[in-house]
Structure formats: C-alpha cells, structure tokens
Design an enzyme around this catalytic site. Sequence first.
Site, PDB file in Angstrom:
ATOM      1  N   ARG A 263       5.290   1.792  -4.677  1.00 65.44           N
ATOM      2  CA  ARG A 263       6.033   0.908  -4.640  1.00 65.44           C
ATOM      3  C   ARG A 263       5.311  -0.537  -5.029  1.00 65.44           C
ATOM      4  O   ARG A 263       4.990  -0.624  -5.093  1.00 65.44           O
ATOM      5  CB  ARG A 263       6.055   1.078  -3.433  1.00 65.44           C
ATOM      6  CG  ARG A 263       6.657   1.998  -2.447  1.00 65.44           C
ATOM      7  CD  ARG A 263       6.488   1.823  -1.123  1.00 65.44           C
ATOM      8  NE  ARG A 263       6.655   3.389  -0.039  1.00 65.44           N
ATOM      9  CZ  ARG A 263       6.085   2.942   1.716  1.00 65.44           C
ATOM     10  NH1 ARG A 263       5.524   1.582   2.241  1.00 65.44           N
ATOM     11  NH2 ARG A 263       6.608   4.177   2.310  1.00 65.44           N
ATOM     12  N   ARG A 278      -2.170  -2.953   0.947  1.00 64.22           N
ATOM     13  CA  ARG A 278      -0.234  -3.610   0.634  1.00 64.22           C
ATOM     14  C   ARG A 278      -0.539  -2.828  -1.073  1.00 64.22           C
ATOM     15  O   ARG A 278      -1.103  -4.408  -2.014  1.00 64.22           O
ATOM     16  CB  ARG A 278       0.189  -4.210   0.780  1.00 64.22           C
ATOM     17  CG  ARG A 278       1.899  -3.915   0.959  1.00 64.22           C
ATOM     18  CD  ARG A 278       1.998  -5.595   1.016  1.00 64.22           C
ATOM     19  NE  ARG A 278       2.662  -5.852   2.658  1.00 64.22           N
ATOM     20  CZ  ARG A 278       2.961  -5.266   3.198  1.00 64.22           C
ATOM     21  NH1 ARG A 278       4.276  -4.901   2.748  1.00 64.22           N
ATOM     22  NH2 ARG A 278       2.726  -5.253   4.607  1.00 64.22           N
ATOM     23  N   GLU A 350      -0.958  -0.329  10.763  1.00 64.99           N
ATOM     24  CA  GLU A 350       0.167   0.419  10.380  1.00 64.99           C
ATOM     25  C   GLU A 350      -0.257   1.558   9.426  1.00 64.99           C
ATOM     26  O   GLU A 350      -0.914   0.863   8.088  1.00 64.99           O
ATOM     27  CB  GLU A 350       1.238  -0.256  10.161  1.00 64.99           C
ATOM     28  CG  GLU A 350       2.407   1.608  10.264  1.00 64.99           C
ATOM     29  CD  GLU A 350       3.162   0.781   9.475  1.00 64.99           C
ATOM     30  OE1 GLU A 350       3.940   1.516   8.244  1.00 64.99           O
ATOM     31  OE2 GLU A 350       4.152  -0.555   9.382  1.00 64.99           O
ATOM     32  N   SER A 353       4.608   5.429  10.183  1.00 67.54           N
ATOM     33  CA  SER A 353       5.326   4.816  10.747  1.00 67.54           C
ATOM     34  C   SER A 353       7.227   6.214  10.870  1.00 67.54           C
ATOM     35  O   SER A 353       6.760   6.765   9.932  1.00 67.54           O
ATOM     36  CB  SER A 353       7.000   3.489   9.632  1.00 67.54           C
ATOM     37  OG  SER A 353       7.464   3.484  10.487  1.00 67.54           O
ATOM     38  N   ARG A 392      -5.233   3.981   3.432  1.00 63.63           N
ATOM     39  CA  ARG A 392      -4.551   2.178   5.122  1.00 63.63           C
ATOM     40  C   ARG A 392      -6.042   3.252   5.954  1.00 63.63           C
ATOM     41  O   ARG A 392      -6.904   2.680   6.492  1.00 63.63           O
ATOM     42  CB  ARG A 392      -3.291   2.495   5.486  1.00 63.63           C
ATOM     43  CG  ARG A 392      -3.128   1.566   4.357  1.00 63.63           C
ATOM     44  CD  ARG A 392      -1.681   0.972   4.811  1.00 63.63           C
ATOM     45  NE  ARG A 392      -1.125   0.442   4.879  1.00 63.63           N
ATOM     46  CZ  ARG A 392       0.067  -0.616   5.021  1.00 63.63           C
ATOM     47  NH1 ARG A 392       0.176  -0.389   6.232  1.00 63.63           N
ATOM     48  NH2 ARG A 392       0.743  -1.287   4.081  1.00 63.63           N
TER      49      ARG A 392
END
Length: 426
Positions: A263, A278, A350, A353, A392
């Site tokens: 990403r 991130r 997070e 999801s 994460r």
Amino acid sequence: MLHLDFIRQHPDLVRDALRKRGANAPLEEVLAFAEQRAGLITRCDALRAKHKREEERLRDALRAASPAVRKQLSAPLQAAQSEIKKLEIEIGNLESDLHMLLLQFPNLPHSSVPEGSSENDNSEIRRWGEPVAFLHPPAPHWELGERLKLIDFERGVKIAGTRFYIMRGLGARLERALLNFMLDVHTTEHDYLEVFPPFLVKRAAMLGTGQLPKFEDDAYHCTEDDLFLNPTAEVPVTNLHRDEILEPGTLPIRYAAATVAFRREAGSAGRDTRGLTRVHQFNKVELVQLVEPDHSYEALEGLVADVEDILQRLVLPYRVMLVCVGDLGFSAAKTYDLEVWMPGQQRFVEVSSVSNCETFQARRASIKYRPANDAHAEYAHTLNGSGLAVGRTLAAILENYQQADGSIVVPSVLRPYMGVATIEEA
C-alpha cells in the site's frame, strides 16, 4: 456495486446513506442518465415492434414485387432498422457511462451500523484480557526491535525508502512463526482452505472488490502490464470465483491466504510514521468467505470469533469495535475492527478489520450461486477479515511481552515454531 434499479426506486435512501457516509457519488447524474436510458429503450422497443409489424404486413407484397418495387417498399423498413441501430449505440454508450458512474458509489451500510463521522465515533462492543501492569515504563516496539536487533529500519529505508524495514534473526523467525501459527489454526481448527494466490492482480480484480477506481492512488501499479500489487489478499482470493455461477451445495466457501500486502498510503502522510503500524509492505493472513445471503451476518460473527481466537491464544489484550457509518470501508456494509493494546504507546491499534460486503463485491465481480438445481442464479455475499496483520501483531507481542531486563518472552503457542522461550539481547 449498487443495482441501478435499486437506486432509481430508492433515491432518498441512497441519498441519506451517502450523507451518513460523508461520501460524494454522482447520484443526480445517475438518475438523469437512467431516465434518459429508459426513454431511449422505450423508443427503441417501440421502433422494433413497429418494424416487426410492417415487415409482417409487407412480407407477401415484397415476395411478389419486382426488384424496383421491392426496393421502394423496403426503404421505410431499412430506415427504421437504421434508426434502431443508432438508438442501440446510444443506449450502449449510456450504459457504459452509467457503469463507470455506479463504480463510484460505496456500499449501503447495514441498519445495525451506528451513525458517526470518524473512528472516534466507533462503538466498543467488548474487551478481552487485562493490560499488563508493568513495574517499568514500557518501551514502544520500534525501540525494542532495534535494541534486540530484530528490526532494521535504517537498512530498510536504504534499500526501498521510507516506511520499509528489514526483519532479522529472531525477528524474522517470529514473523514466520506468526504466519505459520495463524495458518495452522485457521486451516486445521477453523475450517478454512489454504490458498496461495499471485501477488499481482488484473485491473478487473481490483474493480471487482472495490479498490478501483476510488483507491488507485494508494495502489502500486505496473503500468506496462496494467497489473497491481495486492493491497490485500482479499482481492485475489475473492476474485477466485469472478464470473462464475457456483453450483448448489458449494457455499459456504472459506479461504485463508498468507500474502504480502502493498500500500502506498498516499492519504496518510504524517500518520504513524514510526514502527510497524503504517508501512508500505507487510505480511497478512487474510480470511475470505462466500456465503448465501441468509447466513452472512451469522458468518460475520463467526469470522470475528475466528480472529479473536488467535488474539486470545497469543494472550494479547484487545477490544472489538463496531465501525460507524463515517468510518466504514468503501465495499463494506458492516465492519468490526479488532484493536490490540500497545502498552509502549498507551493506545489500542487495529490488527484486523472484519467486514460483510453483502452482494456489493459479488455484483462487481459477477459471483453468483444457484440455491437449487432448478433455481435462478443469485449473487453471493462476500466477507473478509485479517486473521491477522502480522507486523502489527508482532509489534503487539514485543510491547506486551517485554521484560524489565529488556528481553521478550515468546508467547507459549509460538514456542514450538520459534524453538526458544525468550528473545534476549545478543
């Protein structure tokens, strides 16, 4: 994708959903084009019917007439046929324009999704586990990773630029251990079929799951081949059944895939710039389900439970958040975020999801199933969730299992994969 007929029949409902989402979609343009298309179709159908009547009326006369008379009699028929073709081209162009406009519409939120404008309005559903009461100030994972020589941020940047990193030694082994542990649990106990898809996907696959056209700026694009690096394994795995009609008894389908996600994070400048939160490339175990519509919300809760099971086995404190309308993903009708406690940062982050997209992706990708042998094909419901984001989760382990002497205790479920019980400074 929303069905055009649904938008035409329920414009106020769609308008209200867009307002709640804070989304800009060309609703009025779609309604105008749809009205124009309907008018052209009515004209075209009327011309076809008239042409057919005239053709039947003149059939005997044309058969008996001389070439000159036949040409004179058939001239109006040919003119009508030409007008029909012209209208068909106009209708085709309008339908192409409408298709591109409809791709800009997000999914409609489920009635149980709460209103709200941002992640600050998400609702906490439950918590599990108690944060560790440290007797020393807990360090963030980037400090722990560098101190123990598990993560090399400097060389990652040297090789690939900002937001890239190198896992090394026991850090690399911990990453691999997490991937294997998650896949083993999901495939042997949670009844998922493991697949290993390509890391590159076609434009049609990105369109099918809703990444395009809206999020093209966040994707890595190989322009020469018009291929995209996976932003998430949801894309290739959901598209395994693109343009298919699944036979009765095929559903539910449950896939687990460990892949690398890429990403650009084009819209997140300045956010979470340190550590593994991130980044541009990360490993992830993705869970994808295709189910019959009547069972999709039961499947959603089950998918959340599968993800929670991983966190509980790792003994990581977490909370489950019901995502509000304003924070809902483009393709999702309902989403739960699972957030793990990071003591070194004193916040929840997070790690998964989990979403039900209902028929939104299935319409875009043409994924249908047949409920029974003699039944018409219907669109399936698609669901997806991270089970989990490995980077994460690794960061959460470093922060939650750190010791006062600087070492890291390895969670008991990972020790068979790691071969050690603690990670200490070399």
